[in-house]
Design a protein around this motif. Structure first.
Motif: not given
Length: 273
Positions: A219-233, A240-254
């Motif tokens: 669910r967090r990855v899905d929200r991240a996709r929408r925000l990234l496509l909206a131009g968010r860093r 914003d979506v609940g990951f610990h930091d950018q590295a945490h997002l990077h690992r799960h998103f990839t």
């Protein structure tokens, strides 16, 4: 110097997981523990070498890839390396909310458990504990480790999901959906839904085909996709979506999407006007 024995290496921390007071990883070459006691349960797996120890003045030994050592609180024990190269161990110190002191007798009688499944689950728990932001997964894995330990101590038989499974699963899904960004600790969800944590996870898995921590990550990855496509860093999206930091997002998103958040965002069409 050639032939020198490797130096002692230690890593220790307190994770944000209820019931675990300390995680301790160590490589000892010649250290010997004097007789002592802990206020907590001592749950150990070995990655290399062997250990001889005495518990309540009875001698024991542990080695091998499918063995687990469980020492109860308040009972004297010591320990020393049983191999020339020393030993590498991973230890969890668990409070009596995970295993009550009343189970001490069973652990004193049989402190070494040869159980490949239990050992694998403890390894998976250590892996989750080593990843910042994966506390919900770690708490989920701890519930199954504790359940398996109780089975060995003769006090627990897990209940299979029954008629209540779909109701509990749907209620947990609704709770996760309503708190996707901030998350919800497993023990809080179990209290709110009046279910044992491990039983709640089983019901969710039966209903939806994946554990609740994996559902929440998706669910967090899905929200991240929408925000990234909206131009968010990516750095802002992560928290914003609940990951610990950018590295945490990077690992799960990839792992979920097959590319990094930055590359995913860079692939969106730009306004050419």
């Amino acid at each position: 110097m050639a032939g020198a024995r490797p130096r002692t290496k230690i890593s220790a921390w307190t994770p944000p997981v209820p019931g675990i007071t300390e995680v301790f990883h160590a490589h000892f070459t010649d250290h010997a523990y004097p007789a002592h006691v802990h206020e907590t349960w001592d749950l150990m797996i070995l990655d290399a070498g062997g250990v001889d120890f005495a518990l309540d003045r009875r001698e024991h030994a542990i080695s091998g890839a499918d063995s687990v050592m469980l020492l109860p609180p308040g009972v004297p024990h010591d320990g020393r390396t049983a191999t020339e190269s020393g030993f590498r161990k991973r230890v969890l110190y668990l409070d009596t909310g995970v295993l009550p002191e009343g189970l001490t007798g069973g652990a004193v009688a049989r402190p070494v458990l040869r159980d490949a499944l239990l050992r694998r689950r403890i390894h998976q728990l250590h892996t989750a504990l080593g990843q910042p932001g994966d506390a919900f997964e770690a708490e989920s894995r701890l519930s199954f480790v504790a359940e398996r330990l109780r089975r060995h101590l003769g006090t627990w038989r897990p209940r299979e999901p029954g008629r209540e499974a779909n109701r509990l699963a749907a209620a947990l899904r609704d709770l996760l959906d309503s708190r996707t960004a901030e998350g919800v600790p497993l023990h809080e969800a179990a209290a709110l839904l009046h279910a044992h944590p491990a039983h709640l996870i089983r019901c969710f898995g039966q209903a939806y085909g994946l554990p609740p921590h994996a559902y929440l990550t998706g669910r967090r990855v899905d929200r991240a996709r929408r925000l990234l496509l909206a131009g968010r860093r990516p750095a802002d999206v992560a928290t914003d979506v609940g990951f610990h930091d950018q590295a945490h997002l990077h690992r799960h998103f990839t792992r979920h999407v097959g590319t990094t958040p930055g590359r995913y965002a860079a692939g969106r069409p730009r306004d050419s006007r």
